[in-house]
Scaffold this motif. Structure first.
Motif, mmCIF file in Angstrom:
data_model
loop_
_atom_site.group_PDB
_atom_site.id
_atom_site.type_symbol
_atom_site.label_atom_id
_atom_site.label_comp_id
_atom_site.label_asym_id
_atom_site.label_seq_id
_atom_site.Cartn_x
_atom_site.Cartn_y
_atom_site.Cartn_z
ATOM 1 N N VAL A 85 0.863 -1.170 0.000
ATOM 2 C CA VAL A 85 0.000 0.000 0.000
ATOM 3 C C VAL A 85 0.908 1.231 0.000
ATOM 4 O O VAL A 85 1.934 1.262 0.669
ATOM 5 N N GLY A 86 0.525 2.235 -0.775
ATOM 6 C CA GLY A 86 1.313 3.454 -0.881
ATOM 7 C C GLY A 86 2.266 3.449 -2.059
ATOM 8 O O GLY A 86 2.801 4.496 -2.424
ATOM 9 N N SER A 87 2.489 2.299 -2.669
ATOM 10 C CA SER A 87 3.378 2.248 -3.821
ATOM 11 C C SER A 87 2.603 2.569 -5.091
ATOM 12 O O SER A 87 1.377 2.543 -5.121
ATOM 13 N N THR A 88 3.342 2.890 -6.130
ATOM 14 C CA THR A 88 2.763 3.099 -7.455
ATOM 15 C C THR A 88 3.285 2.003 -8.357
ATOM 16 O O THR A 88 4.491 1.757 -8.415
ATOM 17 N N LEU A 89 2.370 1.358 -9.056
ATOM 18 C CA LEU A 89 2.732 0.306 -9.991
ATOM 19 C C LEU A 89 2.822 0.923 -11.384
ATOM 20 O O LEU A 89 1.883 1.571 -11.848
ATOM 21 N N PHE A 90 3.967 0.770 -12.034
ATOM 22 C CA PHE A 90 4.196 1.250 -13.391
ATOM 23 C C PHE A 90 4.093 0.054 -14.319
ATOM 24 O O PHE A 90 4.893 -0.875 -14.231
ATOM 25 N N ILE A 91 3.098 0.079 -15.206
ATOM 26 C CA ILE A 91 2.804 -1.054 -16.074
ATOM 27 C C ILE A 91 3.124 -0.680 -17.516
ATOM 28 O O ILE A 91 2.615 0.320 -18.030
ATOM 29 N N ALA A 92 3.979 -1.475 -18.170
ATOM 30 C CA ALA A 92 4.310 -1.285 -19.586
ATOM 31 C C ALA A 92 3.695 -2.443 -20.359
ATOM 32 O O ALA A 92 3.927 -3.612 -20.038
ATOM 33 N N THR A 93 2.907 -2.121 -21.394
ATOM 34 C CA THR A 93 2.131 -3.115 -22.126
ATOM 35 C C THR A 93 2.415 -3.038 -23.618
ATOM 36 O O THR A 93 2.578 -1.947 -24.168
ATOM 37 N N ILE A 94 2.444 -4.213 -24.258
ATOM 38 C CA ILE A 94 2.567 -4.288 -25.714
ATOM 39 C C ILE A 94 1.519 -5.247 -26.260
ATOM 40 O O ILE A 94 1.051 -6.132 -25.542
ATOM 41 N N VAL A 95 1.167 -5.045 -27.504
ATOM 42 C CA VAL A 95 0.340 -6.013 -28.220
ATOM 43 C C VAL A 95 1.311 -6.957 -28.912
ATOM 44 O O VAL A 95 2.149 -6.526 -29.705
ATOM 45 N N ASP A 96 1.209 -8.246 -28.587
ATOM 46 C CA ASP A 96 2.134 -9.239 -29.121
ATOM 47 C C ASP A 96 1.741 -9.751 -30.497
ATOM 48 O O ASP A 96 2.600 -10.161 -31.277
ATOM 49 N N GLY A 97 0.446 -9.771 -30.795
ATOM 50 C CA GLY A 97 0.033 -10.259 -32.101
ATOM 51 C C GLY A 97 -1.470 -10.330 -32.237
ATOM 52 O O GLY A 97 -2.216 -10.234 -31.259
ATOM 53 N N VAL A 98 -1.902 -10.507 -33.484
ATOM 54 C CA VAL A 98 -3.314 -10.611 -33.810
ATOM 55 C C VAL A 98 -3.490 -11.809 -34.729
ATOM 56 O O VAL A 98 -2.715 -11.990 -35.677
ATOM 57 N N ALA A 99 -4.486 -12.638 -34.427
ATOM 58 C CA ALA A 99 -4.828 -13.786 -35.266
ATOM 59 C C ALA A 99 -6.341 -13.817 -35.415
ATOM 60 O O ALA A 99 -7.048 -14.263 -34.510
ATOM 61 N N GLY A 100 -6.827 -13.280 -36.513
ATOM 62 C CA GLY A 100 -8.275 -13.186 -36.699
ATOM 63 C C GLY A 100 -8.864 -12.239 -35.672
ATOM 64 O O GLY A 100 -8.428 -11.097 -35.547
ATOM 65 N N ARG A 101 -9.828 -12.731 -34.886
ATOM 66 C CA ARG A 101 -10.443 -11.911 -33.837
ATOM 67 C C ARG A 101 -9.643 -11.951 -32.539
ATOM 68 O O ARG A 101 -9.945 -11.207 -31.613
ATOM 69 N N LYS A 102 -8.653 -12.811 -32.441
ATOM 70 C CA LYS A 102 -7.853 -12.941 -31.215
ATOM 71 C C LYS A 102 -6.724 -11.915 -31.200
ATOM 72 O O LYS A 102 -6.004 -11.746 -32.181
ATOM 73 N N ILE A 103 -6.581 -11.259 -30.050
ATOM 74 C CA ILE A 103 -5.539 -10.260 -29.855
ATOM 75 C C ILE A 103 -4.756 -10.648 -28.604
ATOM 76 O O ILE A 103 -5.335 -10.837 -27.540
ATOM 77 N N TYR A 104 -3.440 -10.762 -28.744
ATOM 78 C CA TYR A 104 -2.582 -11.163 -27.630
ATOM 79 C C TYR A 104 -1.782 -9.959 -27.147
ATOM 80 O O TYR A 104 -1.229 -9.205 -27.947
ATOM 81 N N ALA A 105 -1.730 -9.777 -25.831
ATOM 82 C CA ALA A 105 -0.985 -8.659 -25.254
ATOM 83 C C ALA A 105 -0.260 -9.137 -24.000
ATOM 84 O O ALA A 105 -0.667 -10.123 -23.366
ATOM 85 N N SER A 106 0.804 -8.437 -23.634
ATOM 86 C CA SER A 106 1.544 -8.781 -22.417
ATOM 87 C C SER A 106 2.010 -7.501 -21.728
ATOM 88 O O SER A 106 2.104 -6.440 -22.343
ATOM 89 N N ALA A 107 2.294 -7.630 -20.430
ATOM 90 C CA ALA A 107 2.671 -6.453 -19.643
ATOM 91 C C ALA A 107 3.586 -6.846 -18.492
ATOM 92 O O ALA A 107 3.576 -7.991 -18.031
ATOM 93 N N GLU A 108 4.347 -5.865 -18.041
ATOM 94 C CA GLU A 108 5.167 -5.988 -16.836
ATOM 95 C C GLU A 108 4.832 -4.829 -15.920
ATOM 96 O O GLU A 108 4.619 -3.710 -16.388
ATOM 97 N N GLY A 109 4.805 -5.100 -14.609
ATOM 98 C CA GLY A 109 4.548 -4.066 -13.625
ATOM 99 C C GLY A 109 5.733 -3.909 -12.694
ATOM 100 O O GLY A 109 6.210 -4.893 -12.123
ATOM 101 N N ARG A 110 6.200 -2.688 -12.543
ATOM 102 C CA ARG A 110 7.359 -2.392 -11.688
ATOM 103 C C ARG A 110 6.949 -1.444 -10.579
ATOM 104 O O ARG A 110 6.087 -0.591 -10.764
ATOM 105 N N LEU A 111 7.592 -1.595 -9.437
ATOM 106 C CA LEU A 111 7.261 -0.803 -8.256
ATOM 107 C C LEU A 111 7.962 0.553 -8.268
ATOM 108 O O LEU A 111 9.182 0.631 -8.444
#
Length: 158
Positions: A85-111
């Motif tokens: 509690v009291g920390s800030t989470l910094f989240i960096a996200t990318i879209v990894d790929g698209v296959a038809g209607r499917k969309i894949y994404a990933s992220a990392e969160g740092r304190l």
């Protein structure tokens, strides 16, 4: 913010109030301040709430980078260290790929900074949907509220 009543990014009093911006190299950066209302164990963020924050950040990347309405199909979260509690989470996200209607994404969160200790990783599968998904399954007034809140400056499917 994509919708004022969104628990993740909107103005809901008890919400997460996540702020996201599109950055360089097709990345979306989000910040989430952990408050006492977000506790699970004493002094630590609730794991389910952190998963919710990553769902919001991943969805923000899909929406802002691809401009396609999509919903979460699968969310996988790896908890690597406690988030106080009291920390800030910094989240960096990318879209990894698209296959038809499917969309894949990933992220990392740092304190407490973009270069802070790695606390979480997440991967998501999103499924592109049409507006009828929201009108069929959502509250009848919600889409109208969304339209009014963005009148003249936003198109749900450009």
């Amino acid at each position: 913010m994509h919708y004022v009543e969104c628990f993740g990014c909107g103005e809901v009093e008890s919400g997460l109030h996540i702020q996201s911006t599109v950055g360089e190299q097709q990345r979306v950066f989000s910040q989430f301040k952990v408050t006492e209302a977000h506790q699970g164990a004493p002094g630590l963020a609730h794991g389910g709430l952190l998963a919710c924050a990553f769902d919001e950040a991943l969805g923000a990347a899909v929406g802002n980078l691809l401009h396609r309405p999509a919903v979460t199909g699968k969310l996988e979260t790896d908890f690597l260290r406690p988030v106080p509690v009291g920390s800030t989470l910094f989240i960096a996200t990318i879209v990894d790929g698209v296959a038809g209607r499917k969309i894949y994404a990933s992220a990392e969160g740092r304190l407490d900074g973009e270069d802070g200790p790695l606390a979480l990783r997440a991967r998501g599968l999103f499924v592109q949907v049409g507006v009828e998904h929201f009108t069929k399954h959502g509250h009848p007034d919600a889409l109208e509220k969304l339209r009014r809140s963005h009148e003249g400056d936003w198109d749900i499917n450009p």
